[in-house]
Design an enzyme around this catalytic site. Structure first.
Site, PDB file in Angstrom:
ATOM      1  N   GLU A  53       0.817  -1.226   0.000  1.00 50.76           N
ATOM      2  CA  GLU A  53       0.000   0.000   0.000  1.00 50.76           C
ATOM      3  C   GLU A  53       0.845   1.267   0.000  1.00 50.76           C
ATOM      4  O   GLU A  53       0.387   2.320  -0.454  1.00 50.76           O
ATOM      5  CB  GLU A  53      -0.960   0.010   1.198  1.00 50.76           C
ATOM      6  CG  GLU A  53      -2.098  -1.005   1.102  1.00 50.76           C
ATOM      7  CD  GLU A  53      -1.717  -2.385   1.621  1.00 50.76           C
ATOM      8  OE1 GLU A  53      -0.510  -2.605   1.938  1.00 50.76           O
ATOM      9  OE2 GLU A  53      -2.596  -3.257   1.725  1.00 50.76           O
ATOM     10  N   PHE A 115     -10.292  -7.476  14.869  1.00 49.52           N
ATOM     11  CA  PHE A 115      -9.271  -7.934  13.930  1.00 49.52           C
ATOM     12  C   PHE A 115      -9.042  -6.876  12.846  1.00 49.52           C
ATOM     13  O   PHE A 115      -9.987  -6.387  12.242  1.00 49.52           O
ATOM     14  CB  PHE A 115      -9.704  -9.266  13.294  1.00 49.52           C
ATOM     15  CG  PHE A 115      -8.731  -9.751  12.253  1.00 49.52           C
ATOM     16  CD1 PHE A 115      -7.431 -10.104  12.612  1.00 49.52           C
ATOM     17  CD2 PHE A 115      -9.090  -9.819  10.916  1.00 49.52           C
ATOM     18  CE1 PHE A 115      -6.520 -10.537  11.659  1.00 49.52           C
ATOM     19  CE2 PHE A 115      -8.193 -10.261   9.955  1.00 49.52           C
ATOM     20  CZ  PHE A 115      -6.901 -10.617  10.330  1.00 49.52           C
ATOM     21  N   GLN A 116      -7.805  -6.532  12.647  1.00 48.51           N
ATOM     22  CA  GLN A 116      -7.378  -5.526  11.651  1.00 48.51           C
ATOM     23  C   GLN A 116      -8.032  -4.167  11.870  1.00 48.51           C
ATOM     24  O   GLN A 116      -8.344  -3.456  10.914  1.00 48.51           O
ATOM     25  CB  GLN A 116      -7.624  -6.035  10.230  1.00 48.51           C
ATOM     26  CG  GLN A 116      -6.715  -7.210   9.902  1.00 48.51           C
ATOM     27  CD  GLN A 116      -6.663  -7.562   8.434  1.00 48.51           C
ATOM     28  OE1 GLN A 116      -7.641  -7.403   7.720  1.00 48.51           O
ATOM     29  NE2 GLN A 116      -5.516  -8.055   7.988  1.00 48.51           N
ATOM     30  N   LYS A 165     -17.194  -1.047   7.380  1.00 56.27           N
ATOM     31  CA  LYS A 165     -17.761  -2.026   6.451  1.00 56.27           C
ATOM     32  C   LYS A 165     -19.296  -1.976   6.423  1.00 56.27           C
ATOM     33  O   LYS A 165     -19.913  -2.109   5.366  1.00 56.27           O
ATOM     34  CB  LYS A 165     -17.279  -3.426   6.843  1.00 56.27           C
ATOM     35  CG  LYS A 165     -17.485  -4.451   5.749  1.00 56.27           C
ATOM     36  CD  LYS A 165     -16.745  -5.731   6.063  1.00 56.27           C
ATOM     37  CE  LYS A 165     -16.965  -6.770   4.975  1.00 56.27           C
ATOM     38  NZ  LYS A 165     -16.249  -8.014   5.275  1.00 56.27           N
ATOM     39  N   MET A 481      24.058   8.476   0.838  1.00 56.89           N
ATOM     40  CA  MET A 481      23.975   9.786   1.472  1.00 56.89           C
ATOM     41  C   MET A 481      24.342   9.698   2.954  1.00 56.89           C
ATOM     42  O   MET A 481      24.987  10.607   3.498  1.00 56.89           O
ATOM     43  CB  MET A 481      22.572  10.376   1.290  1.00 56.89           C
ATOM     44  CG  MET A 481      22.423  11.782   1.818  1.00 56.89           C
ATOM     45  SD  MET A 481      23.605  12.912   1.077  1.00 56.89           S
ATOM     46  CE  MET A 481      22.649  13.626  -0.251  1.00 56.89           C
TER      47      MET A 481
END
Ligand SMILES: Cc1ncc(C[n+]2csc(CCOP(=O)(O)OP(=O)(O)O)c2C)c(N)n1
Length: 569
Positions: A53, A115-116, A165, A481
């Site tokens: 993502e 969950f999640q 949802k 760098m």
């Protein structure tokens, strides 16, 4: 239009279609399944399935930067949403218009550590212009309308809409609002009474400098900037996001200033008596030590965001508004002031700047070097693309600064980089987004081996879409760098910066099903570049082995005055 009954998920799809969205970058998951199901039926929206993502967010940024439109990305709840965070923060720092849409667990589960579940509106509060948790499906269309409006108006930036949802599944009478009314958010133009004061300062200046930032791009004000700079006939410096705001091959342009700017550009700023800052924000990478920044300069600061004015450097004359609207008015006011009173002779100032330019050019020496220098690659690519006639994206590190120094950008929206946040891994995703947004343009990535390894899994996405992007990895087998700072400021103690165990990028390209090339010597470089540029059938990865110890100079050490530069000698 009569209202139509549909689910929240279907309504969202209709909202995105109404906004004219073409590409969405994302990955599905449980909490966003209804939206993906509705997406399946859309004839207008094209979803790009990325492999992480973070890439969705950066690709949306690349798309937005290249096109000037709002980039859109999707993530599911929990890890999907948190993976978007780096890209959202990046967009926030660089004022990139983006709408991120996340699914969340059902409203009844929010706050239960389901969950999640992640509090993504809480997490992104400080890195979005605004965010919304939709708690009633009847608010959805209005919220999306507002989200796009907030993302693209005023100082652009990312917004996030989190949709539980059950809201996606709930039924609604859909109607997309035509107008937006957000109390307290009024980024519209108002009169700017201080234009005349600014014109008086410009008229009186003996050593003026124009300082251009990313705001020029956001306002699409390149023509207006060009007219202003030509009228002033004054040296022009830019930030990394100002590249392309004014043609860099124009005799007035001194290119990038700041930590890795040209010595002549930094000297011009430090010795100026007037800085006209247009769409720029005086960040520490350009000012160096603030207390010693341009000590004799008065400042005209024109920006759309009043919060930027006098935040770091006090503006003698602040001008708040849209550059595209306000700058022509300032140009006219200055023209009038020039006609009414003679301005001081600009000859001595221009001569002085020209002398600095001749005495302290950006330089490197490839001859006699066994290994390819990164600067050579950048300049060769620039020549091979007809003087930079393409879009360039970069990762973050030395290669990014070499690109910023040596890639002369003449057109707007051609140099796409992560400036404010400095996010390694930006190059490949930004190339994907830019190529989709501008399918007929050549897109070249100038990346580092460390940066490339942060998002390389999305080669799969580029291969899937057969995108003819070309990523040149300036491979120094180091986190270069950081290594540079360790060499200069930490007595060569190279703690955790060698990347000697990096993968074989040619085999890796092969594994992903795209062309992989390698150049180890200067002799090999040009034929490899030619082959890469001729390759049109999908992406191409080029592993360019560059001199490992090459450093970016000049350099203003962090916290030092802008004119206190060190260089290689
Ligand atoms: C996500 C992220 N982590 C860490 C850093 C700190 N950092 C800045 S430059 C750099 C090294 C970059 O290495 P590479 O991509 O190989 O480019 P090079 O400097 O060698 O050209 C690191 C680790 C960063 N900018 N971004």
């Amino acid at each position: 239009m009569p209202k139509e009954k549909m689910t929240g998920a279907q309504a969202l799809v209709r909202c995105l279609e109404a906004e004219g969205v073409d590409y969405i970058f994302g990955i599905p998951g449980g909490a966003i399944l209804p939206i993906y199901d509705a997406l399946f039926d859309s004839k207008k929206l094209k979803h790009v399935l990325v492999r992480h993502e973070q890439v969705a967010a950066h690709a949306a940024e690349g798309y937005a930067h290249a096109t000037g439109r709002v980039g859109v990305c999707f993530g599911t709840s929990g890890p999907g949403a948190t993976n978007l965070v780096t890209g959202i923060a990046d967009a926030y720092m660089d004022s990139v218009p983006m709408v991120a849409i996340t699914g969340n667990v059902a409203s009844t589960l929010i706050g239960t550590d389901a969950f999640q579940e992640a509090d993504i509106t809480g997490i992104t509060m400080p890195i979005t212009k605004h965010n919304w948790l939709v708690t009633d499906v009847r608010d959805l269309a209005r919220t999306v309308k507002e989200a796009f409006y907030v993302a693209r108006t005023g100082r652009p930036g990312p917004v996030l809409v989190d949709i539980p949802k059950d809201i996606q599944n709930a039924e609604v009478d859909f109607e997309y609002p035509e107008a937006v009314h957000i109390p307290g958010y009024l980024p519209t133009q108002r009169e700017e009474p201080r234009l005349k004061d600014a014109a008086v300062l410009v008229r009186g200046a003996s050593r003026p400098v124009v300082y251009l930032g990313g705001g020029v791009r956001h306002a699409d004000a390149h023509k207006e900037v060009f007219a202003f700079c030509e009228l002033l006939d004054a040296p022009v410096v830019t930030t990394v996001h100002g590249k392309g705001a004014f043609p860099e091959t124009h005799p007035l342009c001194l290119g990038m200033f700041g930590m890795h700017g040209g010595r002549y550009a930094n000297y011009a700023v430090q010795h100026s008596d007037l800085i006209i800052a247009l769409g720029a924000r005086f960040d520490d990478r350009v000012t160096g030590k603030l207390a010693t920044f341009a000590p004799e300069a008065k400042v005209v600061h024109l920006d759309i965001d009043p919060a930027e004015i006098s935040k770091l450097v006090t503006a003698t004359v602040p001008l708040v508004g849209n550059l595209k609207v306000l700058l022509p008015q300032l140009t006219e006011a200055v023209r009038k002031a020039f006609a009414e009173h003679r301005r001081p002779d600009q000859g001595p100032w221009k001569k002085r700047v020209q002398e600095w330019r001749e005495k302290f050019p950006l330089k490197y020496r490839q001859e006699g070097q066994k290994h390819i220098l990164p600067q050579t690659v950048v300049e060769l690519l620039w020549r091979k693309t007809g003087g930079g006639k393409c879009i360039v994206t970069t990762g973050v590190g030395e290669h990014q600064m070499f690109a910023a120094q040596y890639w002369k950008t003449n057109q707007p929206r051609q140099f796409i980089t992560s400036g404010g946040l400095g996010t390694m891994g930006f190059c490949l995703p930004a190339s994907i987004g830019a190529q989709l947004g501008r399918p007929t343009d050549l897109v070249i990535g100038i990346d580092g081996d460390g940066s490339f390894q942060m998002t390389l899994q999305d080669l799969a996405t580029a291969v899937d879409l057969k995108l003819p992007i070309k990523i040149f990895i300036l491979n120094n087998l180091f986190l270069g760098m950081v290594r540079q700072w360790q060499e200069l400021f930490y007595e060569n103690r190279f703690s955790e910066t060698p990347l000697t165990d990096c993968p074989d990028f040619v085999k890796l390209a092969d594994a992903y099903g795209c062309l992989g090339l390698r150049a180890r010597t200067v002799d090999e470089l040009e034929p490899v570049v030619d082959r890469a540029l001729a390759h049109k059938d999908g992406p191409c990865i080029v592993d360019v082995r560059v001199r490992r110890q090459e450093k970016v100079f000049p350099m203003v050490p962090a916290g030092a005055p802008l004119n206190d530069m060190i260089d290689g000698e």
